[in-house]
Write a protein that holds these residues in place. Structure first.
Motif, PDB file in Angstrom:
ATOM      1  N   ARG A 160       0.766  -1.193   0.135  1.00 18.26           N
ATOM      2  CA  ARG A 160      -0.034  -0.069   0.038  1.00 18.26           C
ATOM      3  C   ARG A 160       0.947   1.157  -0.193  1.00 18.26           C
ATOM      4  O   ARG A 160       0.439   2.495  -0.388  1.00 18.26           O
ATOM      5  N   ASN A 161       2.282   1.020   0.401  1.00 20.57           N
ATOM      6  CA  ASN A 161       2.974   2.388   0.288  1.00 20.57           C
ATOM      7  C   ASN A 161       3.737   2.311  -1.009  1.00 20.57           C
ATOM      8  O   ASN A 161       4.847   3.093  -1.013  1.00 20.57           O
ATOM      9  N   ASN A 162       3.626   1.773  -2.016  1.00 22.50           N
ATOM     10  CA  ASN A 162       4.330   1.537  -3.267  1.00 22.50           C
ATOM     11  C   ASN A 162       4.294   3.095  -3.838  1.00 22.50           C
ATOM     12  O   ASN A 162       5.180   3.571  -4.317  1.00 22.50           O
ATOM     13  N   GLN A 163       3.161   3.855  -3.687  1.00 21.33           N
ATOM     14  CA  GLN A 163       3.170   5.192  -4.222  1.00 21.33           C
ATOM     15  C   GLN A 163       4.209   6.229  -3.345  1.00 21.33           C
ATOM     16  O   GLN A 163       4.717   7.177  -3.737  1.00 21.33           O
ATOM     17  N   TRP A 164       4.201   5.908  -2.264  1.00 16.03           N
ATOM     18  CA  TRP A 164       5.133   6.623  -1.190  1.00 16.03           C
ATOM     19  C   TRP A 164       6.502   6.434  -1.804  1.00 16.03           C
ATOM     20  O   TRP A 164       7.203   7.514  -1.913  1.00 16.03           O
ATOM     21  N   LEU A 165       6.620   5.230  -1.846  1.00 18.72           N
ATOM     22  CA  LEU A 165       8.199   5.116  -2.197  1.00 18.72           C
ATOM     23  C   LEU A 165       8.604   5.553  -3.686  1.00 18.72           C
ATOM     24  O   LEU A 165       9.578   6.069  -3.561  1.00 18.72           O
ATOM     25  N   ALA A 166       7.515   5.726  -4.355  1.00 16.73           N
ATOM     26  CA  ALA A 166       7.803   6.416  -5.563  1.00 16.73           C
ATOM     27  C   ALA A 166       7.842   7.660  -5.593  1.00 16.73           C
ATOM     28  O   ALA A 166       8.857   7.958  -6.297  1.00 16.73           O
ATOM     29  N   ARG A 167       7.103   8.215  -4.678  1.00  9.34           N
ATOM     30  CA  ARG A 167       7.371   9.748  -4.711  1.00  9.34           C
ATOM     31  C   ARG A 167       8.585  10.047  -3.845  1.00  9.34           C
ATOM     32  O   ARG A 167       8.955  11.443  -3.974  1.00  9.34           O
ATOM     33  N   HIS A 168       9.266   9.265  -3.185  1.00 11.95           N
ATOM     34  CA  HIS A 168      10.343   9.471  -2.285  1.00 11.95           C
ATOM     35  C   HIS A 168      11.305   8.695  -2.690  1.00 11.95           C
ATOM     36  O   HIS A 168      11.934   7.811  -1.639  1.00 11.95           O
ATOM     37  N   PRO A 169      12.003   8.966  -3.858  1.00  9.74           N
ATOM     38  CA  PRO A 169      13.299   7.903  -4.276  1.00  9.74           C
ATOM     39  C   PRO A 169      14.342   8.150  -3.582  1.00  9.74           C
ATOM     40  O   PRO A 169      15.014   7.245  -3.263  1.00  9.74           O
ATOM     41  N   TRP A 170      14.267   9.271  -2.551  1.00  9.56           N
ATOM     42  CA  TRP A 170      15.566   9.508  -1.478  1.00  9.56           C
ATOM     43  C   TRP A 170      15.564   8.234  -0.591  1.00  9.56           C
ATOM     44  O   TRP A 170      16.719   8.071   0.125  1.00  9.56           O
ATOM     45  N   PHE A 171      14.487   7.599  -0.416  1.00  7.87           N
ATOM     46  CA  PHE A 171      14.415   6.798   0.701  1.00  7.87           C
ATOM     47  C   PHE A 171      15.344   5.413   0.224  1.00  7.87           C
ATOM     48  O   PHE A 171      16.445   5.215   1.170  1.00  7.87           O
ATOM     49  N   ALA A 172      15.148   5.019  -1.039  1.00  5.81           N
ATOM     50  CA  ALA A 172      15.933   3.789  -1.492  1.00  5.81           C
ATOM     51  C   ALA A 172      17.513   4.364  -1.658  1.00  5.81           C
ATOM     52  O   ALA A 172      18.194   3.685  -1.440  1.00  5.81           O
ATOM     53  N   ALA A 173      17.435   5.570  -2.146  1.00  9.36           N
ATOM     54  CA  ALA A 173      18.969   6.013  -2.509  1.00  9.36           C
ATOM     55  C   ALA A 173      19.791   6.368  -1.508  1.00  9.36           C
ATOM     56  O   ALA A 173      20.932   6.130  -1.798  1.00  9.36           O
ATOM     57  N   GLU A 174      19.077   6.974  -0.384  1.00  6.73           N
ATOM     58  CA  GLU A 174      20.026   7.596   0.480  1.00  6.73           C
ATOM     59  C   GLU A 174      19.817   7.116   2.088  1.00  6.73           C
ATOM     60  O   GLU A 174      20.886   6.788   2.809  1.00  6.73           O
ATOM     61  N   ILE A 175      18.599   6.595   2.382  1.00  7.64           N
ATOM     62  CA  ILE A 175      18.414   5.966   3.537  1.00  7.64           C
ATOM     63  C   ILE A 175      18.687   4.525   3.674  1.00  7.64           C
ATOM     64  O   ILE A 175      19.594   4.096   4.522  1.00  7.64           O
ATOM     65  N   LEU A 176      18.291   3.702   2.770  1.00  9.35           N
ATOM     66  CA  LEU A 176      18.697   2.528   2.713  1.00  9.35           C
ATOM     67  C   LEU A 176      20.125   2.021   3.039  1.00  9.35           C
ATOM     68  O   LEU A 176      20.538   0.919   3.711  1.00  9.35           O
ATOM     69  N   PRO A 177      21.073   2.664   1.944  1.00  9.38           N
ATOM     70  CA  PRO A 177      22.523   2.052   2.438  1.00  9.38           C
ATOM     71  C   PRO A 177      22.940   2.315   3.740  1.00  9.38           C
ATOM     72  O   PRO A 177      23.737   1.576   4.109  1.00  9.38           O
ATOM     73  N   VAL A 178      22.573   3.560   4.345  1.00  6.57           N
ATOM     74  CA  VAL A 178      23.041   4.054   5.757  1.00  6.57           C
ATOM     75  C   VAL A 178      22.491   2.896   6.572  1.00  6.57           C
ATOM     76  O   VAL A 178      23.042   2.386   7.752  1.00  6.57           O
ATOM     77  N   LEU A 179      21.079   2.505   6.414  1.00  2.00           N
ATOM     78  CA  LEU A 179      20.307   1.774   7.241  1.00  2.00           C
ATOM     79  C   LEU A 179      21.001   0.243   7.280  1.00  2.00           C
ATOM     80  O   LEU A 179      21.354  -0.334   8.336  1.00  2.00           O
TER      81      LEU A 179
END
Length: 198
Positions: A160-179
């Motif tokens: 259900r959050n696929n749209q959120w993830l698409a609107r916030h590409p910084w999450f995959a690009a910036e947050i996940l590597p650090v996490l």
């Protein structure tokens, strides 16, 4: 810990739940990472295994770990609501407000080695982030997750959050590597009594 876990799993405080009460947790005294979600979904309720659904598959990808590690002794899982709350037109209902105050502090007190707590979704963040301003929204808290130290806010990995993830590409690009780096660092640190170098 096992005595308390047995007590928790026998809880029947919410007898009016659509599918009945079935508290679902995963705890081990030496756990290094604590996952605090919102509440089990229907599939998790049916299997009795936390995050045993597509959301859990995505969460494990986010963390860079496999199922064996996730369900091993380094991870504890305590949802904000321990039972499946039922669903409506917009998805699952919120976790009952009295559940976390009833059990969380007692369980957390027996997890002295936790070095990283993942707060997944807005209900977990609202309950566990002191002074959390709900008006800022999940996006703001996730974007500033590294600022919370041992507490790390994340969006819910539901489809259900696929749209959120698409609107916030910084999450995959910036947050996940650090996490992922932080998860690896914590897991390398070992449990109490371990003498492996951090």
């Amino acid at each position: 810990m096992q005595a308390l876990a047995t007590e928790v799993r026998a809880c029947r405080a919410c007898r009016d739940l659509p599918c009945g009460p079935r508290p679902i947790i995963q705890v081990a005294e030496g756990a290094r990472i604590l996952i605090v979600g919102q509440a089990p979904g229907r599939r998790v309720h049916d299997t009795g295994i936390p995050w045993n659904d597509p959301s859990g598959d995505r969460l494990r990808v986010w963390l860079g770990i496999d199922r064996e590690t996730f369900y091993g002794p380094d991870f504890a899982i305590i949802p904000t609501g321990l039972c499946y709350p039922g669903s409506g037109p917009r998805g699952d209902h919120p976790p009952p407000r009295h559940c976390a105050p009833l059990w969380f502090a007692r369980l957390r007190a027996l997890l002295p080695d936790v070095a990283l707590t993942l707060l997944i979704g807005r209900y977990a963040q609202a309950y566990h982030l002191a002074g959390c301003d709900a008006r800022l929204g999940v996006s703001w808290h996730v974007r500033h997750g590294a600022d919370y130290g041992a507490l790390w806010p994340l969006p819910h990995p539901s489809g259900r959050n696929n749209q959120w993830l698409a609107r916030h590409p910084w999450f995959a690009a910036e947050i996940l590597p650090v996490l992922r780096d932080r998860v690896r660092e914590v897991l390398r640190g070992g449990r109490r009594g371990d003498h492996r170098p951090s």
